[in-house]
Scaffold this active site. Structure first.
Site, PDB file in Angstrom:
ATOM      1  N   TYR A   4       0.841  -1.210   0.000  1.00 14.87           N
ATOM      2  CA  TYR A   4       0.000   0.000   0.000  1.00 14.87           C
ATOM      3  C   TYR A   4       0.879   1.264   0.000  1.00 14.87           C
ATOM      4  O   TYR A   4       0.648   2.200  -0.771  1.00 14.87           O
ATOM      5  CB  TYR A   4      -0.907  -0.050   1.224  1.00 14.87           C
ATOM      6  CG  TYR A   4      -1.911   1.073   1.328  1.00 14.87           C
ATOM      7  CD1 TYR A   4      -3.057   1.088   0.538  1.00 14.87           C
ATOM      8  CD2 TYR A   4      -1.718   2.117   2.233  1.00 14.87           C
ATOM      9  CE1 TYR A   4      -3.992   2.116   0.651  1.00 14.87           C
ATOM     10  CE2 TYR A   4      -2.644   3.137   2.359  1.00 14.87           C
ATOM     11  CZ  TYR A   4      -3.781   3.132   1.567  1.00 14.87           C
ATOM     12  OH  TYR A   4      -4.700   4.154   1.680  1.00 14.87           O
ATOM     13  N   LYS A  50       1.163   4.196  -2.867  1.00 14.38           N
ATOM     14  CA  LYS A  50       0.821   5.599  -2.602  1.00 14.38           C
ATOM     15  C   LYS A  50       2.041   6.512  -2.816  1.00 14.38           C
ATOM     16  O   LYS A  50       1.894   7.636  -3.272  1.00 14.38           O
ATOM     17  CB  LYS A  50       0.260   5.759  -1.186  1.00 14.38           C
ATOM     18  CG  LYS A  50      -1.076   5.031  -0.971  1.00 14.38           C
ATOM     19  CD  LYS A  50      -2.174   5.569  -1.882  1.00 14.38           C
ATOM     20  CE  LYS A  50      -3.537   5.003  -1.546  1.00 14.38           C
ATOM     21  NZ  LYS A  50      -4.602   5.548  -2.399  1.00 14.38           N
TER      22      LYS A  50
HETATM   23  P1  NAI Z   1     -13.381   2.529   0.644  1.00  8.76           P
HETATM   24  O1  NAI Z   1     -12.898   1.122   0.645  1.00  8.76           O
HETATM   25  O2  NAI Z   1     -14.494   2.924   1.562  1.00  8.76           O
HETATM   26  O3  NAI Z   1     -13.772   2.965  -0.828  1.00  8.76           O
HETATM   27  C1  NAI Z   1     -12.963   2.665  -1.944  1.00  8.76           C
HETATM   28  C2  NAI Z   1     -13.866   2.516  -3.151  1.00  8.76           C
HETATM   29  O4  NAI Z   1     -13.030   2.193  -4.281  1.00  8.76           O
HETATM   30  C3  NAI Z   1     -14.884   1.382  -2.995  1.00  8.76           C
HETATM   31  O5  NAI Z   1     -16.169   1.848  -3.299  1.00  8.76           O
HETATM   32  C4  NAI Z   1     -14.403   0.338  -3.990  1.00  8.76           C
HETATM   33  O6  NAI Z   1     -15.442  -0.420  -4.584  1.00  8.76           O
HETATM   34  C5  NAI Z   1     -13.698   1.198  -5.021  1.00  8.76           C
HETATM   35  N1  NAI Z   1     -12.741   0.406  -5.809  1.00  8.76           N
HETATM   36  C6  NAI Z   1     -11.839  -0.479  -5.328  1.00  8.76           C
HETATM   37  N2  NAI Z   1     -11.184  -1.055  -6.361  1.00  8.76           N
HETATM   38  C7  NAI Z   1     -11.693  -0.530  -7.494  1.00  8.76           C
HETATM   39  C8  NAI Z   1     -11.438  -0.749  -8.876  1.00  8.76           C
HETATM   40  N3  NAI Z   1     -10.524  -1.641  -9.283  1.00  8.76           N
HETATM   41  N4  NAI Z   1     -12.149  -0.035  -9.786  1.00  8.76           N
HETATM   42  C9  NAI Z   1     -13.087   0.859  -9.379  1.00  8.76           C
HETATM   43  N5  NAI Z   1     -13.376   1.090  -8.084  1.00  8.76           N
HETATM   44  C10 NAI Z   1     -12.687   0.407  -7.155  1.00  8.76           C
HETATM   45  O7  NAI Z   1     -12.069   3.411   0.926  1.00  8.76           O
HETATM   46  P2  NAI Z   1     -11.906   4.907   1.461  1.00  8.76           P
HETATM   47  O8  NAI Z   1     -11.466   4.832   2.863  1.00  8.76           O
HETATM   48  O9  NAI Z   1     -13.056   5.759   1.080  1.00  8.76           O
HETATM   49  O10 NAI Z   1     -10.610   5.341   0.621  1.00  8.76           O
HETATM   50  C11 NAI Z   1     -10.663   6.094  -0.569  1.00  8.76           C
HETATM   51  C12 NAI Z   1      -9.229   6.441  -0.980  1.00  8.76           C
HETATM   52  O11 NAI Z   1      -8.598   7.150   0.082  1.00  8.76           O
HETATM   53  C13 NAI Z   1      -8.357   5.221  -1.257  1.00  8.76           C
HETATM   54  O12 NAI Z   1      -7.501   5.508  -2.336  1.00  8.76           O
HETATM   55  C14 NAI Z   1      -7.568   5.068   0.024  1.00  8.76           C
HETATM   56  O13 NAI Z   1      -6.348   4.419  -0.199  1.00  8.76           O
HETATM   57  C15 NAI Z   1      -7.370   6.513   0.408  1.00  8.76           C
HETATM   58  N6  NAI Z   1      -7.071   6.720   1.819  1.00  8.76           N
HETATM   59  C16 NAI Z   1      -7.947   6.339   2.804  1.00  8.76           C
HETATM   60  C17 NAI Z   1      -7.624   6.551   4.135  1.00  8.76           C
HETATM   61  C18 NAI Z   1      -8.522   6.157   5.251  1.00  8.76           C
HETATM   62  O14 NAI Z   1      -8.105   6.298   6.411  1.00  8.76           O
HETATM   63  N7  NAI Z   1      -9.762   5.708   4.995  1.00  8.76           N
HETATM   64  C19 NAI Z   1      -6.344   7.161   4.510  1.00  8.76           C
HETATM   65  C20 NAI Z   1      -5.520   7.525   3.408  1.00  8.76           C
HETATM   66  C21 NAI Z   1      -5.881   7.298   2.114  1.00  8.76           C
END
Ligand code: NAI
Length: 245
Positions: free
Chosen positions: A153, A157
């Site tokens: 991861y 990033k």
């Molecule tokens: P989440 O898991 O709630 O949402 C991620 C979304 O991306 C999901 O709806 C999923 O279906 C979609 N997704 C996954 N693989 C996919 C693909 N191959 N094609 C299309 N859609 C796809 O995650 P969250 O927490 O909302 O994270 C969003 C972004 O923020 C991510 O990039 C994550 O790495 C980043 N992030 C999140 C943090 C956290 O603490 N939640 C911290 C730092 C970064």
């Protein structure tokens, strides 16, 4: 403000991506919500439309080149342009490096890094003709500081930050800005899985003494997508409560 701008947001059906979609729509943007599950993506689009926004659901996997082409064809067919791309889709497959499976490495790098590359390449074709664009990549604080148990991861990033800076240099002459937002620990489904003990340990490392919200990230994206941010490119905006400076 992104008034009448068209924004493609990946991973828009929940969490941070959904908050970004709602926040950009509240500023007048038309939203193309991209995710893998039809029902939840359409539900977000219905929610957006109920606020009076123009919105379209496109089901697609950002790691599949044909899906990505379809996403941008659908966006331009429906709305004629793409002004904003938010590369937000992301996954984790955590584990210590010694025991990390090849498929866990590949899956994370594919979604988090290759997915952003494919979407940016397609967006660039549209944006370069328009001579306007805003690309915002959702990185992570752990891409800046590293984290035990998340080598795949963190590498994805950190790679996204390198991609951001290279693309910013390549695309600047077309008036396309490319920036990253690096969230700290944000309360979403991704962090809901943590135990209370781990959550308390994490919170203790955050000067602002709380996990961030998805809206904290959405607010930063709205700014970088706005006309006011036109002279900012290649920047990594930390939204992490001060946990890494
Ligand atoms: P989440 O898991 O709630 O949402 C991620 C979304 O991306 C999901 O709806 C999923 O279906 C979609 N997704 C996954 N693989 C996919 C693909 N191959 N094609 C299309 N859609 C796809 O995650 P969250 O927490 O909302 O994270 C969003 C972004 O923020 C991510 O990039 C994550 O790495 C980043 N992030 C999140 C943090 C956290 O603490 N939640 C911290 C730092 C970064």
């Amino acid at each position: 403000m992104p008034k009448e701008k068209v924004a493609v947001i990946t991973g828009a059906s929940r969490g941070i991506g959904k908050s970004i979609a709602l926040a950009l729509a509240a500023k007048g943007a038309t939203i193309v919500a991209v995710d893998m599950d039809q029902e939840s993506t359409e539900a977000v689009v219905a929610e957006l439309q109920a606020t009076g926004a123009r919105a379209l659901a496109v089901v697609g996997n950002v790691t599949v080149a044909a899906d990505v082409e379809h996403i941008f064809e659908s966006a331009t067919e429906a709305f004629g342009r793409v002004d904003i791309l938010v590369n937000n889709a992301g996954i984790t497959r955590d584990g210590l490096l010694m025991r990390m499976k090849d498929e866990d490495w590949d899956a994370v790098l594919n979604v988090n890094l290759k997915g952003a590359f494919l979407c940016t390449r397609s967006a660039f074709k549209v944006m370069s003709k328009q001579r306007y664009g805003r690309i915002i990549n959702i990185a992570s604080v752990v891409g800046q500081m590293g984290n035990a148990g998340q080598a795949n991861y963190c590498a994805s990033k950190a790679g996204l930050i390198g991609l951001t800076k290279s693309n910013a240099r390549e695309m600047a002459k077309r008036s396309i800005t490319v920036n990253a937002v690096a969230p700290g620990f944000i309360a979403t489904a991704m962090t809901d899985a943590l135990s209370d003990k781990v959550r308390a340990e994490l919170t203790a490392q955050i000067p602002l003494e709380r996990l961030g919200s998805a809206d904290d990230i959405a607010n930063a994206v709205v700014f970088l997508a706005s006309e006011s941010a036109g002279y900012i490119t290649g920047h990594v905006l930390s939204v992490n409560g001060g946990m890494y400076m």
